[in-house]
Motif scaffolding. Structure first.
Motif, mmCIF file in Angstrom:
data_model
loop_
_atom_site.group_PDB
_atom_site.id
_atom_site.type_symbol
_atom_site.label_atom_id
_atom_site.label_comp_id
_atom_site.label_asym_id
_atom_site.label_seq_id
_atom_site.Cartn_x
_atom_site.Cartn_y
_atom_site.Cartn_z
ATOM 1 N N PRO A 253 18.407 -21.008 40.046
ATOM 2 C CA PRO A 253 18.288 -19.741 40.794
ATOM 3 C C PRO A 253 16.946 -19.673 41.505
ATOM 4 O O PRO A 253 15.986 -20.348 41.128
ATOM 5 C CB PRO A 253 18.405 -18.677 39.695
ATOM 6 C CG PRO A 253 18.061 -19.376 38.426
ATOM 7 C CD PRO A 253 18.498 -20.796 38.583
ATOM 8 N N ALA A 254 16.877 -18.870 42.527
ATOM 9 C CA ALA A 254 15.693 -18.824 43.381
ATOM 10 C C ALA A 254 14.420 -18.547 42.600
ATOM 11 O O ALA A 254 13.374 -19.149 42.852
ATOM 12 C CB ALA A 254 15.882 -17.781 44.473
ATOM 13 N N LYS A 255 14.469 -17.649 41.619
ATOM 14 C CA LYS A 255 13.255 -17.292 40.884
ATOM 15 C C LYS A 255 12.778 -18.405 39.953
ATOM 16 O O LYS A 255 11.635 -18.392 39.504
ATOM 17 C CB LYS A 255 13.472 -16.007 40.106
ATOM 18 C CG LYS A 255 14.533 -16.103 39.017
ATOM 19 C CD LYS A 255 14.653 -14.771 38.280
ATOM 20 C CE LYS A 255 15.695 -14.846 37.151
ATOM 21 N NZ LYS A 255 15.800 -13.555 36.419
ATOM 22 N N LYS A 256 13.646 -19.366 39.661
ATOM 23 C CA LYS A 256 13.275 -20.488 38.801
ATOM 24 C C LYS A 256 13.001 -21.770 39.595
ATOM 25 O O LYS A 256 12.591 -22.767 39.025
ATOM 26 C CB LYS A 256 14.403 -20.774 37.804
ATOM 27 C CG LYS A 256 14.608 -19.697 36.748
ATOM 28 C CD LYS A 256 13.474 -19.755 35.727
ATOM 29 C CE LYS A 256 13.715 -18.807 34.568
ATOM 30 N NZ LYS A 256 12.621 -18.881 33.560
ATOM 31 N N ARG A 257 13.229 -21.733 40.887
ATOM 32 C CA ARG A 257 13.190 -22.961 41.678
ATOM 33 C C ARG A 257 11.767 -23.520 41.749
ATOM 34 O O ARG A 257 10.792 -22.797 41.952
ATOM 35 C CB ARG A 257 13.716 -22.689 43.079
ATOM 36 C CG ARG A 257 13.870 -23.943 43.950
ATOM 37 C CD ARG A 257 14.828 -23.681 45.082
ATOM 38 N NE ARG A 257 16.161 -23.351 44.551
ATOM 39 C CZ ARG A 257 17.125 -22.814 45.276
ATOM 40 N NH1 ARG A 257 16.911 -22.500 46.544
ATOM 41 N NH2 ARG A 257 18.304 -22.555 44.736
ATOM 42 N N VAL A 258 11.665 -24.834 41.592
ATOM 43 C CA VAL A 258 10.389 -25.528 41.707
ATOM 44 C C VAL A 258 10.561 -26.720 42.645
ATOM 45 O O VAL A 258 11.656 -27.243 42.839
ATOM 46 C CB VAL A 258 9.868 -26.029 40.339
ATOM 47 C CG1 VAL A 258 9.576 -24.880 39.413
ATOM 48 C CG2 VAL A 258 10.854 -27.010 39.711
ATOM 49 N N VAL A 259 9.447 -27.145 43.228
ATOM 50 C CA VAL A 259 9.436 -28.324 44.096
ATOM 51 C C VAL A 259 8.564 -29.381 43.412
ATOM 52 O O VAL A 259 7.336 -29.292 43.453
ATOM 53 C CB VAL A 259 8.874 -27.983 45.479
ATOM 54 C CG1 VAL A 259 8.879 -29.237 46.373
ATOM 55 C CG2 VAL A 259 9.663 -26.855 46.125
ATOM 56 N N PRO A 260 9.172 -30.369 42.765
ATOM 57 C CA PRO A 260 8.364 -31.398 42.093
ATOM 58 C C PRO A 260 7.666 -32.304 43.108
ATOM 59 O O PRO A 260 8.257 -32.732 44.103
ATOM 60 C CB PRO A 260 9.379 -32.195 41.276
ATOM 61 C CG PRO A 260 10.619 -31.350 41.244
ATOM 62 C CD PRO A 260 10.605 -30.563 42.516
ATOM 63 N N VAL A 261 6.401 -32.553 42.858
ATOM 64 C CA VAL A 261 5.649 -33.566 43.597
ATOM 65 C C VAL A 261 5.193 -34.579 42.558
ATOM 66 O O VAL A 261 4.311 -34.301 41.749
ATOM 67 C CB VAL A 261 4.448 -32.969 44.347
ATOM 68 C CG1 VAL A 261 3.658 -34.081 45.043
ATOM 69 C CG2 VAL A 261 4.912 -31.935 45.366
#
Length: 888
Positions: A253-261
């Protein structure tokens, strides 16, 4: 900026402030920020699909550079900066992805860290455990099955606790995985006993997925989950599980979304170019998580876009990795988004100084003094590892009770060698040591210097970041400056270090290879000659080798009369004691000849005398030194000594005998014995530059048309023989004589002379063009004093007595045209002083001819004009009256 613990524990001085310094990486940050922004834009597009396994990948950056250049430091700083703005250097600027939750995950792949593929996968999942805070059922179920199959009796919880993965949130991963299994058991309404056996749970899930049951609709969207759960849970299968991670991340869900680098550091330690097993597994991770950005750092460029690796890796070629085939992004350039190979360059000198100043301080002031910092900076060639080693040495000297001085740091560090050689094959190390002898090289030169039968090792070495490439150079490759110096000069404690004989043999091979390149080329050209000479002279000097082909190349260098800077550095005051071999003497000889364009002729004469006195050169090269010494003596007005030298060379009958006979002709002309000079000039031929010598005689008689014809013939011969220096010299003389007769034509001739002088280093010829320009403007000059003063200064610096007399002759022509008797008297007086020794004494007669005055009585033999004084007087007087009546 954090504490530098190594420095902190290197001293008892508690007042000493130690800090890690980070500098000069703004451009790399700009590229990372731009790539991350593009990545976010691409993954947010409605057409982006993490399950599309055929689309090209643009989710990887390769940061590469020579060992010790600061890649690991950069990787750590990127991790901190992406995690929190407070750790981001101020000069890096604000990111453009406000509102996005970026999750940096840095994984050290070095051998020292002991990272294996299982730990890589667990590290990524562990980081997500904290960031997401919830199970990722598809992945967790597969990972749990893998773990129980490959680690029977060892719980994942215990492994995480005792491994290097343990951290503040280490217990979250086992808890979330257990929760994921519990959710599946509940959804399938499995009995508790069955639910405890993960293998049975996954079997039930597979059946439910195959039967499309609504109870597993949350997992049904992952089209490849059933296949992965059915496959043998080995290491190969584990490398495909990241696909499940990508799918789980995409459906958060949007509130949990992360972008891994994900930052993979020390990539060179995972294997080599023959054994790519670990690399193949890591490449699958990158490919299968397209919604994560990967920043890989290592010593070599990433080769995934090379189609020849097909079969060794799963995904290869430029279509798969469209950003990787691009040319490396230079350190000093901020590229457009698209290029993915980032070369981490060396520090600029000012950044080196800043780094050294901030690492050690007391009361806010740098502990390392400015003079020491300057020496360290120069020796480092911008390599951060060299700076760190120098700091360690600074503290070591203080511990020993010494006050460090700049001289303590004027050397290289052996540790650079070990660091450089650590990931090279035996053949590559051999080639590296060999090419350390060379300033620049190509594959052929490197292979021959190494004495190897094939080029493969040299080719592999050139692909390493410790080798710089300039495709526009004569030899495109060169070693990093600090590394090349260290390999040549620092103490080498490696097992395969070379003996003194090894170095000498390699130097002999290198010298022979350079000679073959020069002599075997059909049209070697000036650039190849200079390149071979520069490298060959240094090799012969440093390793006390015989001259061999260098003697013939020296003659070729002199023959063109261009005089590029050539020889390696020589002592400020060369003397016999500093020359021990023929190579030393040849370097000093050629350096003196080239530098004579920038030094006073007295200095040139002294240097050449010293070379001759050593007796180190073979006879033909001693003849060269003697001839050019005689030329310098003539320029200084030492005519008797010059005549003796010229006679000796002419009598020897060697290569410079025609030039020496020309020199004797000039000496006769200087004394006013024109019939003798003319008779000799007609015997000189091309080798003695007969046409130019005739032109020099004709113009003194006022026979400007004949002089013009002679100089034009001389220029044509120089063009025919391809002698650039001679062509420029004759063109300058042509401009000089036409300046007396035809100022409009002189404009054109001067333009051509300046063009021909471009790229050449001929001081006397350049002065000739400047005097010609003054004569061209005779009668109209408004800034005479300024131009004359500037020319006198340049002539004085060069010690060119002949040019000074010719300048005064040109000034007298201007005054005669203007009828300025007082100024003419002053010019005549200066000429009489300049020609007191008898050389160019007839210039005073020519001035009198111009002004219609009688010639003064003078001691010594009379001037022997070719067709008498009266005819000569009339011609010079006519030149003046013609200019007065001209329209210019």
């Amino acid at each position: 900026m954090g504490r530098d613990l190594r420095a902190l524990f290197g001293t008892n001085d508690l007042g000493l402030s130690t800090a890690e310094a980070f500098t000069n990486r703004e451009r790399q940050w700009e590229l990372v920020a731009a790539a991350l922004g593009e990545h976010l834009q691409r993954t947010a597009d409605a057409s982006f699909d993490v399950e599309d396994l055929e689309a090209p990948r643009g989710n990887v950056l390769m940061v590469h550079g020579v060992g010790g250049v600061g890649k690991t430091t950069l990787s750590r700083k990127l991790e901190l900066s992406l995690a929190s703005a407070e750790h981001r250097p101020a000069q890096w600027g604000e990111p453009t992805w406000a509102g996005e939750k970026v999750l940096p995950i840095r994984i050290d792949l070095s051998r020292a860290a002991g990272t294996d593929f299982e730990r890589v996968v667990l590290a990524i999942r562990l980081a997500l455990a904290e960031a997401v805070g919830r199970p990722l059922p598809a992945f967790d179920l597969a990972l749990r099955r893998y773990w129980e199959h490959n680690h029977p009796g060892e719980s994942l919880e215990e492994y995480v606790r005792r491994s290097g993965l343990r951290g503040k949130f280490a217990e979250m991963l086992p808890q979330q995985m257990q929760a994921a299994v519990g959710e599946v058991v509940g959804a399938l309404e499995l009995p508790g006993v069955v639910g405890a056996a993960v293998g049975q749970v996954t079997g039930a899930v597979v059946r439910a997925l195959r039967e499309r049951r609504q109870t597993v609709r949350a997992l049904a969207g992952c089209t490849r989950l059933a296949d992965l759960l059915e496959s043998e849970p080995d290491l190969d299968a584990l490398s495909y599980y990241p696909h499940l991670l990508a799918w789980e991340l995409a459906r958060l869900p949007a509130k949990k979304r992360v972008v891994p680098v994900i930052l993979f550091d020390t990539f060179e330690d995972i294997g080599d170019r023959t054994h790519r097993d670990f690399e193949r597994l890591l490449q699958r991770v990158v490919w299968l998580i397209p919604n994560a950005l990967f920043i890989i750092s290592g010593r070599a460029r990433l080769q995934w876009a090379d189609e020849s690796l097909q079969g060794q890796l799963d995904f290869t070629g430029p279509h798969a990795w469209p950003g990787l085939p691009a040319r490396d992004i230079p350190p000093a350039h901020t590229p457009a988004i698209g290029g993915r190979q980032i070369l981490v360059g060396d520090f600029a000198p000012e950044d080196c100084d800043d780094y050294l100043a901030r690492r050690l301080s007391r009361d806010g002031q740098p502990l390392i003094s400015a003079d020491i910092r300057a020496v360290i900076t120069a020796r480092s060639h911008g390599l951060p590892l060299h700076l760190d080693l120098a700091i360690s040495r600074f503290l070591e000297l203080r511990r020993a009770g010494r006050t460090p001085t700049a001289d303590d740091f004027d050397h290289s560090f052996g540790a650079l060698i070990a660091r450089t050689l650590s990931d090279l094959t035996a053949d590559e190390r051999h080639v590296l040591r060999s090419v350390a002898l060379l300033d620049a090289f190509d594959l052929t030169l490197a292979t021959r210097t190494a004495g190897l039968p094939h080029q493969a090792a040299a080719q592999r070495l050139t692909e390493r970041p410790l080798v710089d490439e300039n495709p526009y150079s004569l030899w495109p490759f060169s070693l990093h400056g600090a590394i090349g110096t260290a390999v040549r000069t620092a103490t080498d404690h490696t097992d395969d270090r070379w003996t003194a004989d090894d170095w000498r043999q390699a130097a002999e091979r290198a010298l022979a290879a350079l000679g073959d390149q020069w002599s075997s080329t059909l049209a070697p050209g000036r650039i190849l000659l200079i390149g071979c000479l520069r490298q060959g002279l240094r090799l012969a000097r440093d390793h006390r080798l015989g001259l061999g082909w260098l003697a013939e190349a020296a003659w070729a260098y002199v023959g063109d009369s261009i005089w590029e800077p050539l020889a390696p550095p020589t002592p400020d005051e060369p003397n016999a004691s500093s020359m021990h071999t023929a190579a030393d003497a040849l370097i000093e000889l050629l350096s003196a000849l080239a530098r004579r364009q920038h030094e006073h002729r007295t200095r040139t004469a002294d240097r050449l005398t010293t070379v001759i006195d050593t007796g180190l050169l073979p006879d033909d090269l001693t003849e060269m030194a003697t001839y050019y010494l005689a030329k310098a003596q003539r320029d200084l007005g030492r005519s008797d000594a010059s005549r003796t030298g010229m006679q000796r060379v002419a009598a020897g009958g060697g290569r410079l005998a025609p030039a020496a006979r020309r020199g004797l002709t000039h000496l006769a002309r200087l004394r006013g014995d024109f019939p003798t000079a003319l008779d000799t000039a007609r015997t000189l031929g091309w080798e003695g530059r007969h046409h130019r010598v005739l032109g020099d005689i004709w113009w003194t008689q006022g026979l400007m048309d004949q002089a013009t014809d002679a100089y034009e013939a001389a220029r044509a011969e120089a063009e025919q023989h391809g002698i650039a220096g001679e062509r420029a010299t004759t063109q300058a003389q042509l401009a000089f004589v036409t300046a007396f007769t035809d100022p409009a034509r002189a404009d054109d001739e001067l333009d051509l002379a300046h063009h021909l002088l471009s790229g050449l280093d001929l001081r006397a010829t350049t002065l000739t063009t400047q005097i010609a320009a003054l004569i061209r403007d005779a009668g109209t000059i408004t800034d005479l004093d300024a131009r004359a003063h500037l020319l006198r200064t340049e002539i004085s610096v060069g010690g060119l007595a002949s040019a000074e007399a010719t300048l005064e002759l040109g000034l007298a022509f201007h005054h005669a045209v203007r009828g300025a008797d007082a100024a003419l008297d002053a010019a005549l007086s200066r000429l009489e002083e300049l020609t007191r020794n008898g050389d160019y004494a007839y210039y005073t007669d020519i001035v009198c001819f111009m002004a219609g005055r009688p010639t003064p009585a003078r001691p010594g033999p009379p001037v022997r004009w070719l067709d008498g004084e009266e005819a000569t007087r009339d011609r010079w007087r006519t030149l003046v009256t013609a200019r007065r009546g001209g329209t210019r």
